[in-house]
Motif scaffolding. Structure first.
Motif, PDB file in Angstrom:
ATOM      1  N   UNK A  88      36.168  37.811  34.541  1.00 37.93           N
ATOM      2  CA  UNK A  88      35.556  37.794  35.872  1.00 37.93           C
ATOM      3  C   UNK A  88      36.568  38.142  36.946  1.00 37.93           C
ATOM      4  N   UNK A  89      36.144  38.962  37.894  1.00 32.43           N
ATOM      5  CA  UNK A  89      36.896  39.177  39.122  1.00 32.43           C
ATOM      6  C   UNK A  89      35.991  38.755  40.273  1.00 32.43           C
ATOM      7  N   UNK A  90      36.560  38.305  41.395  1.00 29.04           N
ATOM      8  CA  UNK A  90      35.741  37.873  42.525  1.00 29.04           C
ATOM      9  C   UNK A  90      34.855  39.006  43.037  1.00 29.04           C
ATOM     10  N   UNK A  91      33.725  38.628  43.614  1.00 31.95           N
ATOM     11  CA  UNK A  91      32.777  39.612  44.117  1.00 31.95           C
ATOM     12  C   UNK A  91      33.421  40.572  45.117  1.00 31.95           C
ATOM     13  N   UNK A  92      34.241  40.046  46.002  1.00 30.55           N
ATOM     14  CA  UNK A  92      34.877  40.890  47.015  1.00 30.55           C
ATOM     15  C   UNK A  92      35.753  41.951  46.371  1.00 30.55           C
ATOM     16  N   UNK A  93      36.449  41.573  45.304  1.00 29.67           N
ATOM     17  CA  UNK A  93      37.284  42.539  44.581  1.00 29.67           C
ATOM     18  C   UNK A  93      36.423  43.516  43.797  1.00 29.67           C
ATOM     19  N   UNK A  94      35.382  43.004  43.156  1.00 33.71           N
ATOM     20  CA  UNK A  94      34.526  43.858  42.325  1.00 33.71           C
ATOM     21  C   UNK A  94      33.868  44.962  43.146  1.00 33.71           C
ATOM     22  N   UNK A  95      33.596  44.692  44.412  1.00 32.36           N
ATOM     23  CA  UNK A  95      32.937  45.680  45.271  1.00 32.36           C
ATOM     24  C   UNK A  95      33.831  46.885  45.568  1.00 32.36           C
ATOM     25  N   UNK A  96      35.135  46.676  45.543  1.00 32.50           N
ATOM     26  CA  UNK A  96      36.049  47.766  45.911  1.00 32.50           C
ATOM     27  C   UNK A  96      36.948  48.194  44.754  1.00 32.50           C
ATOM     28  N   UNK A  97      36.894  47.467  43.649  1.00 29.61           N
ATOM     29  CA  UNK A  97      37.749  47.750  42.495  1.00 29.61           C
ATOM     30  C   UNK A  97      36.853  47.995  41.289  1.00 29.61           C
ATOM     31  N   UNK A  98      36.536  49.268  41.046  1.00 31.93           N
ATOM     32  CA  UNK A  98      35.603  49.545  39.952  1.00 31.93           C
ATOM     33  C   UNK A  98      36.184  49.182  38.597  1.00 31.93           C
ATOM     34  N   UNK A  99      37.501  49.252  38.459  1.00 36.49           N
ATOM     35  CA  UNK A  99      38.095  48.898  37.176  1.00 36.49           C
ATOM     36  C   UNK A  99      37.760  47.459  36.802  1.00 36.49           C
ATOM     37  N   UNK A 100      37.827  46.565  37.794  1.00 37.52           N
ATOM     38  CA  UNK A 100      37.458  45.167  37.537  1.00 37.52           C
ATOM     39  C   UNK A 100      35.992  45.032  37.192  1.00 37.52           C
ATOM     40  N   UNK A 101      35.141  45.735  37.948  1.00 37.17           N
ATOM     41  CA  UNK A 101      33.699  45.697  37.663  1.00 37.17           C
ATOM     42  C   UNK A 101      33.419  46.250  36.265  1.00 37.17           C
ATOM     43  N   UNK A 102      34.061  47.362  35.950  1.00 30.47           N
ATOM     44  CA  UNK A 102      33.816  48.016  34.666  1.00 30.47           C
ATOM     45  C   UNK A 102      34.265  47.136  33.506  1.00 30.47           C
ATOM     46  N   UNK A 103      35.366  46.434  33.686  1.00 30.86           N
ATOM     47  CA  UNK A 103      35.835  45.555  32.610  1.00 30.86           C
ATOM     48  C   UNK A 103      34.838  44.422  32.375  1.00 30.86           C
ATOM     49  N   UNK A 104      34.248  43.889  33.438  1.00 29.01           N
ATOM     50  CA  UNK A 104      33.211  42.874  33.252  1.00 29.01           C
ATOM     51  C   UNK A 104      32.043  43.452  32.463  1.00 29.01           C
ATOM     52  N   UNK A 105      31.647  44.682  32.780  1.00 31.36           N
ATOM     53  CA  UNK A 105      30.559  45.334  32.045  1.00 31.36           C
ATOM     54  C   UNK A 105      30.921  45.497  30.578  1.00 31.36           C
ATOM     55  N   UNK A 106      32.171  45.883  30.326  1.00 29.39           N
ATOM     56  CA  UNK A 106      32.613  46.106  28.950  1.00 29.39           C
ATOM     57  C   UNK A 106      32.645  44.805  28.145  1.00 29.39           C
ATOM     58  N   UNK A 143      22.146  37.695  43.419  1.00 23.70           N
ATOM     59  CA  UNK A 143      22.511  36.986  44.648  1.00 23.70           C
ATOM     60  C   UNK A 143      23.732  37.656  45.251  1.00 23.70           C
ATOM     61  N   UNK A 144      23.804  37.659  46.565  1.00 24.36           N
ATOM     62  CA  UNK A 144      24.841  38.426  47.242  1.00 24.36           C
ATOM     63  C   UNK A 144      26.257  37.956  46.929  1.00 24.36           C
ATOM     64  N   UNK A 145      26.412  36.721  46.485  1.00 22.15           N
ATOM     65  CA  UNK A 145      27.752  36.195  46.256  1.00 22.15           C
ATOM     66  C   UNK A 145      28.366  36.635  44.931  1.00 22.15           C
ATOM     67  N   UNK A 146      27.537  37.054  43.972  1.00 25.13           N
ATOM     68  CA  UNK A 146      28.107  37.369  42.646  1.00 25.13           C
ATOM     69  C   UNK A 146      27.246  38.341  41.858  1.00 25.13           C
ATOM     70  N   UNK A 147      26.606  39.292  42.539  1.00 27.35           N
ATOM     71  CA  UNK A 147      25.627  40.109  41.828  1.00 27.35           C
ATOM     72  C   UNK A 147      26.237  41.093  40.831  1.00 27.35           C
ATOM     73  N   UNK A 148      27.504  41.451  40.980  1.00 23.05           N
ATOM     74  CA  UNK A 148      28.098  42.368  40.004  1.00 23.05           C
ATOM     75  C   UNK A 148      28.388  41.625  38.699  1.00 23.05           C
ATOM     76  N   UNK A 149      29.079  40.504  38.797  1.00 20.86           N
ATOM     77  CA  UNK A 149      29.274  39.656  37.619  1.00 20.86           C
ATOM     78  C   UNK A 149      27.924  39.260  37.022  1.00 20.86           C
ATOM     79  N   UNK A 150      27.001  38.826  37.888  1.00 16.41           N
ATOM     80  CA  UNK A 150      25.694  38.377  37.425  1.00 16.41           C
ATOM     81  C   UNK A 150      24.918  39.464  36.711  1.00 16.41           C
TER      82      UNK A 150
END
Length: 241
Positions: A88-106, A143-150
């Protein structure tokens, strides 16, 4: 009775470690797989009852090309599988850091689909009985606070729902543990309500005691929150943090 084998993927998580102890207490053979094998070996030596049958192996949820070889290398085929890998990376980071978002997806979705498809379609393991996935309340509603992780947890839950239907003719049970806040490495430092935090051993107990139902929500408070998130109008959900 011949003991059964449990394969735990992402075995270095706090819930997975608690599950190792509880499965060991019941006499299961355990294959604990994680990228952090040294830390896991140390835990097995100090935190698991002496004489337990625990094998530690290296497993990387994001090494899709290596999943087939990993499964073929197992010392024995599992009757029970727990997928507990998390990142998990924080929502604020996930919004601007696709690598973090992508790793959560992976880790939460693509890795799970990759290895669980291999396990579920293995014709040489007719003894497979159960697959359990560790998901999250965050995946119940955007939810706006964690929708990428969620969203990654939501995809994982939906995959498990379909896998359950696919495996129904073989009488293989698929469960999803939809957990709320857990006192763990991933939540350390977060400002979370103490009254809602659950201990890893409590979640692990839900894993080990999983029955025939698909969705398992540990804790009565979280059962109520789960119902609210599923059925509340959009305008109310939008007011949540």
């Amino acid at each position: 009775m011949h003991p059964k084998t449990v394969l735990i993927l992402g075995a270095n998580s706090d819930v997975a470690k608690a599950a190792i102890v509880q499965y060991a207490d019941r006499g299961y053979r355990i294959i604990a797989a994680s990228r952090s094998t040294a830390e896991l070996e140390s835990f097995v030596q100090t935190g698991v009852p002496k004489g337990s049958n625990v094998t530690v192996l290296y497993f990387d949820a994001t090494d899709f090309a290596g999943h087939g070889a990993f499964y073929r290398s197992l010392p024995e085929k599992p009757q029970i599988v727990l997928y507990a890998a998390g990142f998990q990376v924080p929502q604020e980071q996930a919004l601007v850091d696709f690598e973090g978002s992508f790793r959560m997806m992976q880790v939460h979705y693509a890795g799970a689909v990759s290895i669980l498809n291999i396990i579920a379609t293995d014709p040489e393991n007719p003894g497979l009985e159960r697959i359990v996935g560790l998901s999250s309340l965050s995946g119940v509603r955007g939810r706006k606070s964690n929708f990428i992780y969620g969203s990654t947890k939501s995809a994982f839950t939906q995959y498990l729902a379909g896998l359950r239907q696919h495996l129904f003719p073989r009488k293989v049970i698929v469960n999803v543990i939809v957990a709320g806040y857990i006192r763990s490495k991933m939540t350390a430092g977060l400002d979370l309500p103490a009254s809602l935090l659950m201990e890893p051993a409590f979640i692990a107990k839900a894993v080990v005691n999983a029955g025939n139902g698909f969705t398992i929500v540990p804790g009565w408070k979280w059962k109520l929150i789960h119902l609210f998130l599923k059925h509340a109008p959009e305008k109310l959900v939008a007011k949540l943090p």
